[in-house]
Design a protein around this motif. Structure first.
Motif, PDB file in Angstrom:
ATOM      1  N   ALA A 162      31.313  31.681  42.063  1.00 16.57           N
ATOM      2  CA  ALA A 162      32.538  31.151  41.464  1.00 16.57           C
ATOM      3  C   ALA A 162      32.770  31.742  40.070  1.00 16.57           C
ATOM      4  O   ALA A 162      33.893  32.154  39.734  1.00 16.57           O
ATOM      5  CB  ALA A 162      32.466  29.626  41.382  1.00 16.57           C
ATOM      6  N   HIS A 163      31.709  31.800  39.260  1.00 21.44           N
ATOM      7  CA  HIS A 163      31.835  32.369  37.916  1.00 21.44           C
ATOM      8  C   HIS A 163      32.134  33.863  37.987  1.00 21.44           C
ATOM      9  O   HIS A 163      32.935  34.376  37.194  1.00 21.44           O
ATOM     10  CB  HIS A 163      30.559  32.131  37.119  1.00 21.44           C
ATOM     11  N   ALA A 164      31.497  34.542  38.943  1.00 25.01           N
ATOM     12  CA  ALA A 164      31.691  35.986  39.077  1.00 25.01           C
ATOM     13  C   ALA A 164      33.141  36.319  39.424  1.00 25.01           C
ATOM     14  O   ALA A 164      33.742  37.225  38.834  1.00 25.01           O
ATOM     15  CB  ALA A 164      30.752  36.541  40.155  1.00 25.01           C
ATOM     16  N   VAL A 165      33.693  35.585  40.365  1.00 24.00           N
ATOM     17  CA  VAL A 165      35.076  35.838  40.779  1.00 24.00           C
ATOM     18  C   VAL A 165      36.046  35.483  39.654  1.00 24.00           C
ATOM     19  O   VAL A 165      37.032  36.192  39.420  1.00 24.00           O
ATOM     20  CB  VAL A 165      35.403  35.066  42.073  1.00 24.00           C
ATOM     21  N   THR A 166      35.752  34.402  38.947  1.00 28.12           N
ATOM     22  CA  THR A 166      36.604  34.017  37.809  1.00 28.12           C
ATOM     23  C   THR A 166      36.635  35.127  36.762  1.00 28.12           C
ATOM     24  O   THR A 166      37.700  35.509  36.271  1.00 28.12           O
ATOM     25  CB  THR A 166      36.088  32.715  37.170  1.00 28.12           C
ATOM     26  N   ASP A 167      35.450  35.653  36.433  1.00 32.61           N
ATOM     27  CA  ASP A 167      35.370  36.742  35.451  1.00 32.61           C
ATOM     28  C   ASP A 167      36.073  37.995  35.977  1.00 32.61           C
ATOM     29  O   ASP A 167      36.751  38.708  35.218  1.00 32.61           O
ATOM     30  CB  ASP A 167      33.914  37.074  35.129  1.00 32.61           C
ATOM     31  N   LEU A 168      35.917  38.245  37.252  1.00 32.24           N
ATOM     32  CA  LEU A 168      36.483  39.453  37.856  1.00 32.24           C
ATOM     33  C   LEU A 168      38.005  39.462  37.763  1.00 32.24           C
ATOM     34  O   LEU A 168      38.624  40.485  37.464  1.00 32.24           O
ATOM     35  CB  LEU A 168      36.034  39.555  39.315  1.00 32.24           C
ATOM     36  N   PHE A 169      38.615  38.302  37.989  1.00 33.31           N
ATOM     37  CA  PHE A 169      40.070  38.245  37.982  1.00 33.31           C
ATOM     38  C   PHE A 169      40.657  38.222  36.571  1.00 33.31           C
ATOM     39  O   PHE A 169      41.890  38.166  36.413  1.00 33.31           O
ATOM     40  CB  PHE A 169      40.560  37.055  38.809  1.00 33.31           C
ATOM     41  N   LYS A 170      39.788  38.290  35.581  1.00 39.56           N
ATOM     42  CA  LYS A 170      40.266  38.462  34.211  1.00 39.56           C
ATOM     43  C   LYS A 170      40.535  39.931  33.908  1.00 39.56           C
ATOM     44  O   LYS A 170      41.110  40.264  32.864  1.00 39.56           O
ATOM     45  CB  LYS A 170      39.242  37.909  33.215  1.00 39.56           C
ATOM     46  N   THR A 171      40.091  40.815  34.802  1.00 41.55           N
ATOM     47  CA  THR A 171      40.327  42.247  34.626  1.00 41.55           C
ATOM     48  C   THR A 171      41.655  42.638  35.275  1.00 41.55           C
ATOM     49  O   THR A 171      42.227  41.874  36.057  1.00 41.55           O
ATOM     50  CB  THR A 171      39.199  43.069  35.274  1.00 41.55           C
ATOM     51  N   ASN A 172      42.095  43.848  34.975  1.00 44.56           N
ATOM     52  CA  ASN A 172      43.355  44.342  35.535  1.00 44.56           C
ATOM     53  C   ASN A 172      43.149  45.500  36.513  1.00 44.56           C
ATOM     54  O   ASN A 172      44.111  46.150  36.914  1.00 44.56           O
ATOM     55  CB  ASN A 172      44.287  44.805  34.405  1.00 44.56           C
ATOM     56  N   ASP A 173      41.889  45.732  36.867  1.00 48.16           N
ATOM     57  CA  ASP A 173      41.560  46.846  37.754  1.00 48.16           C
ATOM     58  C   ASP A 173      41.501  46.339  39.191  1.00 48.16           C
ATOM     59  O   ASP A 173      40.503  45.747  39.620  1.00 48.16           O
ATOM     60  CB  ASP A 173      40.221  47.455  37.333  1.00 48.16           C
ATOM     61  N   ALA A 174      42.567  46.569  39.954  1.00 47.91           N
ATOM     62  CA  ALA A 174      42.649  46.037  41.319  1.00 47.91           C
ATOM     63  C   ALA A 174      41.560  46.598  42.228  1.00 47.91           C
ATOM     64  O   ALA A 174      41.000  45.876  43.064  1.00 47.91           O
ATOM     65  CB  ALA A 174      44.031  46.339  41.903  1.00 47.91           C
ATOM     66  N   ILE A 175      41.258  47.888  42.080  1.00 45.04           N
ATOM     67  CA  ILE A 175      40.230  48.510  42.922  1.00 45.04           C
ATOM     68  C   ILE A 175      38.858  47.910  42.620  1.00 45.04           C
ATOM     69  O   ILE A 175      38.083  47.590  43.533  1.00 45.04           O
ATOM     70  CB  ILE A 175      40.195  50.039  42.716  1.00 45.04           C
TER      71      ILE A 175
END
Length: 209
Positions: A162-175
């Motif tokens: 859950a934390h990993a996905v939350t952090d991931l979606f803070k980025t703008n790199d779709a790939i």
């Protein structure tokens, strides 16, 4: 022990095979940790895990062959089949996660991947201990405690994901989001499969205690 068991000895080879299988799962998980902590020579490290996965497949095949040729088994045939399949599933997801790390060409494993790998490894340590404990089931509570710990570790993995996905979606790199999310989910699913193994082992301990 009943008269039937006295007259027809139970085949203990299954316990030897399960302990070997659990050992291979543990080794693959340890190598997964080593890969995520030191993301170099990825192809070679991934190949080593792939070899363990193939070795595990052969052991699973041996268990099924033994099951088909053994009249009296120390465990219920369905229990043997479920345990073999669930252990094999853990290996499959460890191998699958490392395959994605290699083929996606990521530059490094992040802290979330390292943490998930460590949770998988800790789970496999508990599984190996529990598998050894079902050989005689002198202490079903010990087996059950190992299984409870695997369940706890799986809950921790849910939190990490859950934390990993939350952090991931803070980025703008779709790939990057697509690649990393897939790897995270594969690693977390490996802990789910560890929990499946624990559930089978818990059922065995309760049924045969």
């Amino acid at each position: 022990m009943g008269l039937r068991e006295l007259l027809i000895p139970q085949d203990k080879v299954f316990f030897d095979l399960f302990e070997k299988q659990a050992g291979i799962v543990k080794e693959a998980a340890w190598q997964l940790v080593a890969l995520t902590e030191d993301f170099t020579n990825v192809k070679d490290k991934r190949h080593a895990i792939e070899k363990l996965e193939h070795k595990g497949d052969l052991l699973t095949h041996d268990i099924y062959n033994q099951l088909n040729t053994t009249f009296i088994t120390p465990l219920d045939p369905e229990e043997i089949s479920r345990l073999a399949a669930s252990l094999d599933d853990v290996l499959d997801f460890i191998d699958g996660a490392t395959e994605k790390m290699q083929y996606y060409g990521i530059d490094a494993a992040d802290s979330h991947m390292v943490e998930l790998a460590k949770l998988i490894h800790m789970s496999t340590l508990e599984i190996e201990s529990a598998v050894k404990g079902i050989r005689s089931i002198k202490d079903p509570r010990y087996v059950e405690e190992r299984c409870i710990e695997v369940n706890r570790l799986e809950n921790l993995a849910d939190d990490v994901l859950a934390h990993a996905v939350t952090d991931l979606f803070k980025t703008n790199d779709a790939i990057m989001i697509i690649k990393f999310k897939d790897i995270y989910e594969h690693l977390e699913t490996a802990t789910d499969r560890c929990e499946d193994v624990a559930n089978v082992l818990s059922d065995i301990a309760i049924r045969h205690s």
